[in-house]
Every structure is written in structure tokens, then in C-alpha cells.
Motif scaffolding. Structure first.
Motif, PDB file in Angstrom:
ATOM      1  N   ALA A  59       0.816  -1.268  -0.033  1.00 52.13           N
ATOM      2  CA  ALA A  59       0.222  -0.070   0.188  1.00 52.13           C
ATOM      3  C   ALA A  59       0.810   1.180   0.141  1.00 52.13           C
ATOM      4  CB  ALA A  59      -0.909  -0.113   1.243  1.00 52.13           C
ATOM      5  N   GLU A  60       0.278   2.407  -0.474  1.00 47.15           N
ATOM      6  CA  GLU A  60       1.199   3.558  -0.550  1.00 47.15           C
ATOM      7  C   GLU A  60       0.621   4.452   0.468  1.00 47.15           C
ATOM      8  OE1 GLU A  60       1.812   7.158  -3.794  1.00 47.15           O
ATOM      9  OE2 GLU A  60       0.580   5.663  -4.320  1.00 47.15           O
ATOM     10  N   VAL A  61       1.741   5.242   0.959  1.00 48.61           N
ATOM     11  CA  VAL A  61       1.344   6.146   2.028  1.00 48.61           C
ATOM     12  C   VAL A  61       1.013   7.518   1.368  1.00 48.61           C
ATOM     13  CG1 VAL A  61       2.482   7.477   3.724  1.00 48.61           C
ATOM     14  CG2 VAL A  61       3.416   5.269   3.626  1.00 48.61           C
ATOM     15  N   SER A  62      -0.258   8.003   2.177  1.00 47.46           N
ATOM     16  CA  SER A  62      -0.949   9.080   1.427  1.00 47.46           C
ATOM     17  C   SER A  62      -1.201  10.096   2.668  1.00 47.46           C
ATOM     18  CB  SER A  62      -2.147   8.735   0.836  1.00 47.46           C
ATOM     19  OG  SER A  62      -3.169   8.212   1.532  1.00 47.46           O
ATOM     20  N   ASP A 348     -14.224   9.227  15.824  1.00 49.93           N
ATOM     21  CA  ASP A 348     -13.884  10.374  15.466  1.00 49.93           C
ATOM     22  C   ASP A 348     -13.152  10.575  14.098  1.00 49.93           C
ATOM     23  OD1 ASP A 348     -11.223   9.172  15.877  1.00 49.93           O
ATOM     24  OD2 ASP A 348     -10.575  10.251  17.523  1.00 49.93           O
ATOM     25  N   THR A 349     -12.836  12.025  13.758  1.00 51.32           N
ATOM     26  CA  THR A 349     -12.261  12.440  12.491  1.00 51.32           C
ATOM     27  C   THR A 349     -10.929  12.870  12.791  1.00 51.32           C
ATOM     28  OG1 THR A 349     -14.332  11.905  11.607  1.00 51.32           O
ATOM     29  CG2 THR A 349     -12.653  13.250  10.171  1.00 51.32           C
ATOM     30  N   ARG A 350      -9.828  12.361  12.023  1.00 51.48           N
ATOM     31  CA  ARG A 350      -8.448  13.066  12.217  1.00 51.48           C
ATOM     32  C   ARG A 350      -8.132  13.728  10.827  1.00 51.48           C
ATOM     33  NH1 ARG A 350      -5.473  11.252  16.324  1.00 51.48           N
ATOM     34  NH2 ARG A 350      -6.654  10.667  18.017  1.00 51.48           N
ATOM     35  N   LYS A 351      -8.217  15.171  10.729  1.00 57.89           N
ATOM     36  CA  LYS A 351      -7.899  15.827   9.404  1.00 57.89           C
ATOM     37  C   LYS A 351      -6.503  16.089   8.904  1.00 57.89           C
ATOM     38  CE  LYS A 351     -12.416  17.166   9.156  1.00 57.89           C
ATOM     39  NZ  LYS A 351     -13.239  17.029   7.910  1.00 57.89           N
ATOM     40  N   ASN A 352      -6.342  15.671   7.636  1.00 55.43           N
ATOM     41  CA  ASN A 352      -4.977  15.929   6.970  1.00 55.43           C
ATOM     42  C   ASN A 352      -3.780  15.134   7.802  1.00 55.43           C
ATOM     43  OD1 ASN A 352      -3.376  16.897   4.822  1.00 55.43           O
ATOM     44  ND2 ASN A 352      -2.722  18.872   6.261  1.00 55.43           N
ATOM     45  N   VAL A 353      -3.910  13.951   7.951  1.00 59.72           N
ATOM     46  CA  VAL A 353      -2.681  13.110   8.781  1.00 59.72           C
ATOM     47  C   VAL A 353      -2.129  12.352   7.657  1.00 59.72           C
ATOM     48  CG1 VAL A 353      -3.787  13.229  10.903  1.00 59.72           C
ATOM     49  CG2 VAL A 353      -4.500  11.260   9.287  1.00 59.72           C
ATOM     50  N   LEU A 354      -1.198  11.773   7.846  1.00 62.24           N
ATOM     51  CA  LEU A 354      -0.499  10.895   7.123  1.00 62.24           C
ATOM     52  C   LEU A 354      -0.977   9.346   7.312  1.00 62.24           C
ATOM     53  CD1 LEU A 354       1.896  10.980   4.844  1.00 62.24           C
ATOM     54  CD2 LEU A 354       3.445  10.431   6.743  1.00 62.24           C
ATOM     55  N   LYS A 355      -1.340   8.750   6.526  1.00 66.47           N
ATOM     56  CA  LYS A 355      -2.070   7.367   6.729  1.00 66.47           C
ATOM     57  C   LYS A 355      -1.500   6.331   5.688  1.00 66.47           C
ATOM     58  CE  LYS A 355      -6.074   8.824   4.074  1.00 66.47           C
ATOM     59  NZ  LYS A 355      -7.507   8.972   3.988  1.00 66.47           N
ATOM     60  N   VAL A 356      -1.917   5.107   6.112  1.00 66.35           N
ATOM     61  CA  VAL A 356      -1.831   4.040   5.062  1.00 66.35           C
ATOM     62  C   VAL A 356      -2.606   3.011   5.476  1.00 66.35           C
ATOM     63  CG1 VAL A 356      -0.043   2.762   6.579  1.00 66.35           C
ATOM     64  CG2 VAL A 356       0.023   2.602   4.028  1.00 66.35           C
ATOM     65  N   GLU A 357      -3.035   2.103   4.562  1.00 63.29           N
ATOM     66  CA  GLU A 357      -3.807   0.913   4.667  1.00 63.29           C
ATOM     67  C   GLU A 357      -3.426   0.160   6.059  1.00 63.29           C
ATOM     68  OE1 GLU A 357      -5.458  -3.061   2.392  1.00 63.29           O
ATOM     69  OE2 GLU A 357      -4.056  -1.681   1.080  1.00 63.29           O
ATOM     70  N   ARG A 358      -4.385  -0.139   6.556  1.00 65.94           N
ATOM     71  CA  ARG A 358      -4.176  -1.188   7.781  1.00 65.94           C
ATOM     72  C   ARG A 358      -3.985  -2.635   7.473  1.00 65.94           C
ATOM     73  NH1 ARG A 358      -7.663  -1.468  13.484  1.00 65.94           N
ATOM     74  NH2 ARG A 358      -6.464  -3.277  14.351  1.00 65.94           N
ATOM     75  N   GLY A 359      -3.112  -3.095   8.149  1.00 71.82           N
ATOM     76  CA  GLY A 359      -2.801  -4.571   7.588  1.00 71.82           C
ATOM     77  C   GLY A 359      -2.185  -5.323   8.973  1.00 71.82           C
ATOM     78  N   PRO A 360      -1.869  -6.578   8.870  1.00 80.07           N
ATOM     79  CA  PRO A 360      -1.352  -7.149   9.752  1.00 80.07           C
ATOM     80  C   PRO A 360       0.197  -6.711  10.347  1.00 80.07           C
ATOM     81  CG  PRO A 360      -2.020  -8.710   8.166  1.00 80.07           C
ATOM     82  CD  PRO A 360      -2.166  -7.382   7.613  1.00 80.07           C
ATOM     83  N   VAL A 372       9.712  -0.988   3.675  1.00 78.00           N
ATOM     84  CA  VAL A 372       9.406  -0.010   2.703  1.00 78.00           C
ATOM     85  C   VAL A 372      10.107  -0.537   1.457  1.00 78.00           C
ATOM     86  CG1 VAL A 372       9.983   2.388   1.993  1.00 78.00           C
ATOM     87  CG2 VAL A 372       9.349   1.878   4.441  1.00 78.00           C
ATOM     88  N   VAL A 373       9.171  -0.425   0.294  1.00 74.06           N
ATOM     89  CA  VAL A 373       9.349  -1.143  -0.928  1.00 74.06           C
ATOM     90  C   VAL A 373      10.197   0.124  -1.681  1.00 74.06           C
ATOM     91  CG1 VAL A 373       8.716  -2.272  -2.966  1.00 74.06           C
ATOM     92  CG2 VAL A 373       7.597  -3.089  -0.601  1.00 74.06           C
ATOM     93  N   LEU A 399       7.739   7.415   7.750  1.00 74.66           N
ATOM     94  CA  LEU A 399       7.265   7.324   6.453  1.00 74.66           C
ATOM     95  C   LEU A 399       7.020   8.593   5.875  1.00 74.66           C
ATOM     96  CD1 LEU A 399       4.964   4.197   6.749  1.00 74.66           C
ATOM     97  CD2 LEU A 399       7.415   4.417   6.066  1.00 74.66           C
ATOM     98  N   GLN A 400       7.123   8.494   4.622  1.00 69.67           N
ATOM     99  CA  GLN A 400       6.883   9.957   3.800  1.00 69.67           C
ATOM    100  C   GLN A 400       5.754   9.680   2.601  1.00 69.67           C
ATOM    101  OE1 GLN A 400       8.105  13.025   4.561  1.00 69.67           O
ATOM    102  NE2 GLN A 400       9.158  11.827   6.214  1.00 69.67           N
ATOM    103  N   PRO A 401       4.809  10.510   2.429  1.00 69.40           N
ATOM    104  CA  PRO A 401       3.784  10.428   1.532  1.00 69.40           C
ATOM    105  C   PRO A 401       4.446   9.816  -0.081  1.00 69.40           C
ATOM    106  CG  PRO A 401       3.553  12.506   2.423  1.00 69.40           C
ATOM    107  CD  PRO A 401       5.005  12.085   3.020  1.00 69.40           C
TER     108      PRO A 401
END
Length: 422
Positions: A59-62, A348-360, A372-373, A399-401
Motif C-alpha cells: 500500500a502507498e502512504v498518503s 472521531d475524524t482526524r483531519k489531514n494526517v499521514l495514513k496508510v492501509e491497515r494490515g497485519p 518500505v519497498v 514514512l513519507q507520502p
């Protein structure tokens, strides 16, 4: 005569090319191929092991808004579905069957218990005897007060007579007609009458208090027995099982005209006007739930209904916590028990945060590392994760976007810092 080829030959005026130009392009191609092989070889040599990329999820960090919510499928249960039990052992006679619609106070079953009814008759007889004794004690108290008053009145009359005799002797003594001895005797008789009056009043008071105490004790014993009779009467009345509210008969657990034991379940009643939705929430979200938190319930038709959390179980079973949601406004018509419904709880809702798909990878190593690939190589990097939802997790640092992270399958890498992906 055979001719030669001299007539076909022509004199060339061009100079011959140098030998290095002839090998220029083959040399360039060779350098490119060797460079590619070197790059691939360096990647293979830098990675300790190689893994199949088809077994990994990347998954890509966004950057964006992270909505923390809980979505789960639940089942409809009755908010009020008590089970009626037998208050005493006896033979049960059912008045309804499973599925019957009943009204509040309607007879559902009757238990015949001769033992309990006989006990009621015995206690009622005992109560009648104690009430008679209490009435007799009250009468005795009245007689005691009357006797005491009589004795006090007689003593008062004797004192009055003694006072009158003393006055007569005093006048006679003053006139010289009565000797002093008779005057002294009259004075003694007055004192004696006064003492008798005082003791008569005290005896009357004590007798009255004693009679009142006996009457009170008898009355208390009768009241105690009355409470026993009321309790037995309540148990006898409870032999007739009645509907506690308007609803529907659920499961019938007793057989018609059979003997049941004390506290045996007979049948259940379901309140059709109040339903709740039971869902199972992962243990990691249990601490974020609170009673009264708003929720959204969706029926099979897709129409949403507002709700709220009614209860959260304090027990964790198989990594999940059971929560119950109730409808805050109105519930869908035609609901039935065990019907499936979808529930969504917004945390709740977090605005404009760095996120990535959740996984194991969030649970692996406590979420402290991520692979990191870069090209065909995955490198383990320390990261710091924040809050998470069902589908995404917040990245605090590391991590970076635009970077790609292995979110599933990294457990195959073991403790390798760097691996190759085919």
C-alpha cells in the motif's frame, strides 16, 4: 577468349574507417548490459533472502482525513425477554403455545402445588390465633387500666375522708373538746391515706404499662405472622404465571401436565416493542466505546436508523467484545429476533494526517517497524503509528507520502533487515 572483370572494377575515392568506430556500438551495448547485471546483482547481494511478490500486499502512504469508525454486522435481539420460572414444584398446565400474542396480565400457565396451598392454610390459621391473642391482650390492658383507675379513685376517697376527719379533730382540739391524742391519730390516718393513694396511682400506672406491653407484643407477633401469610399468598398467586407486558410467547420449556421442580424454567415472553442490535467489536476498539455513543443502524432495505450504544460487555471472548445498540428514535417496522442488521459507530475524524492501509504489519513488532519497498527491495524501517480505524492507520513518523509499504505478508521476512521481492 575469356574476359576478366577489369571492365567492372571502379576506383574508390573514400578513405577506410578506423577500427574503433567499428566496435563503438557493440561496446556501448555491452556496457549497458553489464551495468544492468551489476545493478541486479547488487540488489540480490544486498538482500539476504528473496520472496514472491504475489504473496505480499503493498500500500502507498498518503495524506488525508482518517475517519475512525466501527462497522459490524449484528443480529436483532429483544431488549426485554424474561423467562418465567416455577415458584414451587407441582404440575404445570399451559394456557398458551409458542408464538401466541399475549396481553399484560394474561394467564400463561398454572402450577398446581398442594404443598404450598396447604402451607398457606396453616399460616392463615396461625395468624387467626395470634390476632385473637392480640385482641385479648388489648382487652386485658383495658381491664388493667380500669382496675388501676378504680383503686386510685378509692384511695383518693379515703384520703379525702381522712382529711375531713383531721379537720374536724383540729376544730375540736382548738375548742378544747378533743384531746391531743385523737388529733395526732387523725393526722396519722391522713398520712396513711396519702401513702395509699400514692401507691395506688403507681400500681395503676405500672399495671397499665405492663398490659400495654403485652398487648403490643401480641400485636407484633400477629403482624409478623401476617407478613408470613402475605409471602405465602404471594407464592400461591405466583403459581399462576402471567404476562408481564404485551408481547409474544417465546420458547416453551415445559411440557403440558408434567411435574416441574422448583425454579424450573417454564416459558419466555418477548417484548415486540423494544429491540436491540447485538454486535461484536474487536478488542482493540473496546476501550473507545462508551454508553450513549451515537451509532447508525441499517436494515435490509438500506434505510439508516439512528441509534446509540446501550451496553458494552466487560468480558473479552475470542478477542472480541459484545456491545448492544438501541434505536434512539424509532425502530424499523417488522423486526424479528436474530434478523441481521449493519451497524456503524463513528468514533472521531482526524483531519489531514499521514495514513496508510491497515494490515497485519500493525500488530507485528507492536507496530514499531514497517518494510518500505524500493524497486524490487524491501527494507525494514522503524516507524511510529498513531490511531487506527478498520481500514487505515495513522503514521506519526518514519514514512513519507508516496512511499510504498508492505502491509500484509511481512511476517514471512522474519528478522531480515532487507529482502528481495520477485
Amino acid at each position: 577468349m575469356i574476359r576478366d572483370t577489369s571492365a567492372q572494377d571502379q576506383v574508390s575515392t573514400q578513405r577506410p574507417q578506423p577500427i574503433w568506430r567499428r566496435w563503438l556500438w557493440p561496446a556501448v551495448a555491452t556496457v549497458v548490459v553489464v551495468g544492468g547485471i551489476g545493478y541486479v546483482a547488487s540488489s540480490w547481494l544486498g538482500a539476504s533472502r528473496s520472496f514472491d511478490g504475489g504473496r505480499l500486499r503493498i500500500a502507498e502512504v498518503s495524506r488525508g482525513d482518517l475517519v475512525r469508525d466501527i462497522a459490524a454486522d449484528g443480529r436483532v435481539i429483544a431488549a426485554n425477554s424474561p423467562v418465567l420460572y416455577a415458584i414451587s414444584a407441582g404440575t404445570v398446565t399451559l394456557k398458551v403455545v409458542a408464538g401466541d400474542v399475549v396481553k399484560q396480565g394474561q394467564e400463561l400457565a398454572v402450577i398446581d402445588s398442594p404443598e404450598l396451598r396447604s402451607k398457606l392454610a396453616q399460616e392463615q390459621s396461625t395468624l387467626a390465633g395470634l390476632e385473637a391473642e392480640a385482641s385479648r391482650a388489648a382487652l386485658d390492658a383495658t381491664l388493667a387500666r380500669a382496675t388501676g383507675a378504680k383503686m386510685s379513685d378509692q384511695a383518693g376517697l379515703m384520703r379525702t375522708a381522712a382529711q375531713r376527719d383531721l379537720d374536724r379533730y383540729q376544730r375540736g382540739f382548738d375548742g378544747g373538746a378533743v384531746p391531743q391524742v385523737d388529733l395526732a391519730k387523725a393526722q396519722d390516718e391522713l398520712k396513711k391515706a396519702q401513702i395509699e393513694l400514692q401507691h395506688a396511682q403507681q400500681d395503676a400506672n405500672l399495671q397499665s404499662r405492663g398490659a400495654d406491653l403485652d398487648a403490643r407484643n401480641k400485636h407484633l407477633m400477629a403482624e409478623r405472622q401476617k407478613a408470613v401469610v402475605n409471602e405465602v399468598q404471594r407464592q400461591v398467586d405466583a403459581l399462576t404465571l402471567r404476562a408481564p407486558f404485551d408481547g409474544q410467547v417465546g420458547q416453551v420449556q415445559a411440557t403440558q401436565h408434567t411435574q416441574v421442580i422448583t425454579n424450573a424454567p417454564v416459558l419466555g415472553v418477548v417484548d415486540l416493542s423494544r429491540f436491540e442490535v447485538e454486535i461484536k467489536v474487536p478488542e482493540s476498539f473496546a476501550r473507545d466505546l462508551a454508553i450513549g455513543m451515537p451509532a447508525q443502524l441499517t436494515s435490509g432495505s438500506g434505510q439508516p436508523f439512528p441509534g446509540e450504544i446501550a451496553a458494552v460487555s466487560p468480558e473479552v471472548v475470542n478477542g472480541e467484545v459484545v456491545a448492544r445498540l438501541r434505536f434512539s428514535d424509532k425502530q424499523p417496522p417488522g423486526l424479528r429476533q436474530s434478523q441481521r442488521m449493519s451497524a456503524r459507530i463513528l468514533l472521531d475524524t482526524r483531519k489531514n494526517v499521514l495514513k496508510v492501509e491497515r494490515g497485519p504489519f500493525v500488530e507485528q513488532s507492536g507496530g514499531r517497524y514497517a518494510y518500505v519497498v524500493t524497486g524490487s527491495t524491501a527494507t525494514r524501517r522503524p516507524v511510529q503509528l498513531g490511531v487506527s480505524s478498520l481500514g487505515e492507520v495513522e503514521v506519526v513518523s518514519g514514512l513519507q507520502p508516496g512511499e510504498k509499504v508492505i502491509v500484509s505478508g511481512a511476517d514471512l521476512f522474519g528478522d531480515n533487515e532487507r529482502v528481495s521481492i520477485n
